[in-house]
Design an enzyme around this catalytic site. Structure first.
Site, PDB file in Angstrom:
ATOM      1  N   HIS A 185       0.820  -1.230   0.000  1.00 24.67           N
ATOM      2  CA  HIS A 185       0.000   0.000   0.000  1.00 24.67           C
ATOM      3  C   HIS A 185       0.848   1.272   0.000  1.00 24.67           C
ATOM      4  CE1 HIS A 185      -3.640  -2.259   0.473  1.00 24.67           C
ATOM      5  NE2 HIS A 185      -3.293  -2.755   1.645  1.00 24.67           N
ATOM      6  N   ASP A 224      -4.469 -13.035   2.911  1.00 22.50           N
ATOM      7  CA  ASP A 224      -5.723 -12.596   3.529  1.00 22.50           C
ATOM      8  C   ASP A 224      -6.939 -12.873   2.648  1.00 22.50           C
ATOM      9  OD1 ASP A 224      -4.591 -10.700   1.865  1.00 22.50           O
ATOM     10  OD2 ASP A 224      -4.626  -9.086   3.336  1.00 22.50           O
TER      11      ASP A 224
END
Ligand code: OKP
Ligand code: ZN
Length: 341
Positions: free
Chosen positions: A160, A284
């Protein structure tokens, strides 16, 4: 394959994060890397080696040096202001209608150099963040020495992080730094981001470039964090037109949707003519992940590794997210074992 690892990741352990309107223990915690390391050893993936202590000058190839300097100094500035040993945390951002000017004081700087509140900094966080870059860069050195694959087990994650903003538990973009250095060494690099969340930082860093291909499978931005990037109409710009491929999937997606999307991503990587692959390896997408809404099962990660291996490319795996800690070791190792089988 070799795994690159150092205990220094433990120096980053945020006390808590604000999630769902509550202060909770941080999901991105040291136990994540510990359990992956122990599973890597258990399955006998290969040697576990320490990173070369080469420093983090490579970070400045994709990050603004002012941002790197900010990360290094932020907690000390915060502590001088607040003085209670607490984690530094941004709370105000230069959003629409506000001006993009770096303030003098630390609370303002924290907002200027971030895009959310997911990035607490402890007194020792920067040492861990820097060690993550060295773990990724040691993976790069192995690949350039001719290894077929390597696993950089770094923490905190990186995908990110943009050139000058932290966010989503990410500070320095390990995968982007690795891809940049491999490119400078003459390789034609593709980045495959299989983390549940869109790798907005990696995309932004390479968006205007045609020499690095970025493709990501992730929760659809209409539903999922980071919300403001990751649509399928983001195909790259300028010289980068065609070198960005987003494959957003709806909440609830399982392998029957994920597998075909992974085929599309892999076909695009082959068509780009990559001779080196960097995988942003987030786990995830797992059905029991506490902050995510895909439905992959542990066995699906074997398939994932097998599919990536079918590309026949030297592959550097860089650890990203995954928060179902108990299953994280098995799921991560399954990708790597599937790749090698
Ligand atoms: C980092 B990585 C969930 C809020 C999400 C931040 C998630 C960062 C994920 N409702 N907050 O991509 O695994
Ligand atoms: Zn993620």
């Amino acid at each position: 394959m070799k795994t690159i690892y150092t205990d220094d990741h433990r120096l980053h352990h945020a006390a808590c994060e604000l999630i769902g309107g509550k202060m909770m223990p941080a999901f991105e915690c040291p136990q994540r890397a510990d359990i992956v390391l122990s599973r890597v050893r258990q399955v006998g993936l290969g040697p576990v080696i320490a990173p070369t202590r080469m420093g983090i000058s490579a970070a400045a190839k994709v990050h603004d040096p002012k941002f790197v300097g900010f990360l290094e100094s932020a907690w000390a500035l915060w502590d001088a202001e607040h003085g209670d040993g607490s984690d530094a945390l941004p709370m105000t951002w230069p959003a629409r209608s506000l001006r993009q000017i770096e303030p003098e004081t630390i609370d303002g700087k924290l907002g200027f150099f971030s895009f959310d509140a997911g990035c607490g900094l402890t007194k020792t966080s920067f040492t861990a963040i820097a060690s993550g870059v060295e773990v990724a860069m040691t993976g790069v050195d192995l690949m350039l020495a001719g290894e077929k694959a390597a696993f950089s087990l770094c923490r905190p994650p990186g995908h990110h992080a943009t050139s000058d903003q932290m966010g989503g538990y990410c500070y320095l973009n390990n995968a982007a730094i690795a891809a940049q250095v491999l490119t400078e060494a003459g390789r034609r690099v593709a980045i495959l981001d299989v983390d549940y969340h869109h790798g907005n930082g990696t995309q932004a860093i390479f968006y205007h470039r045609g020499d690095v291909f970025f493709t990501s499978l992730h929760g659809h931005p209409t539903q999922e964090y980071p919300y403001f990037l990751g649509y399928d109409d983001e195909t790259g710009a300028g010289e980068g037109e065609g070198a960005n491929l987003n494959l957003p999937l709806r909440w609830g997606s399982a392998w029957d949707a994920y597998g075909p999307a992974l085929d599309v991503a892999c076909d695009a990587i082959a068509k780009f003519g990559a001779d080196m692959l960097v995988v942003s390896l987030g786990l995830d997408t797992f059905e029991q992940d506490p902050i995510s809404k895909f439905k992959l099962k542990s066995d699906d990660y074997l398939r994932m590794g097998e599919r990536i291996a079918k590309l026949g490319l030297p592959t550097l795996f860089i650890f990203e997210g995954g928060y179902a800690v108990e299953a994280l070791g098995v799921n991560t190792a399954n990708v790597l074992v599937g790749f090698e089988s």
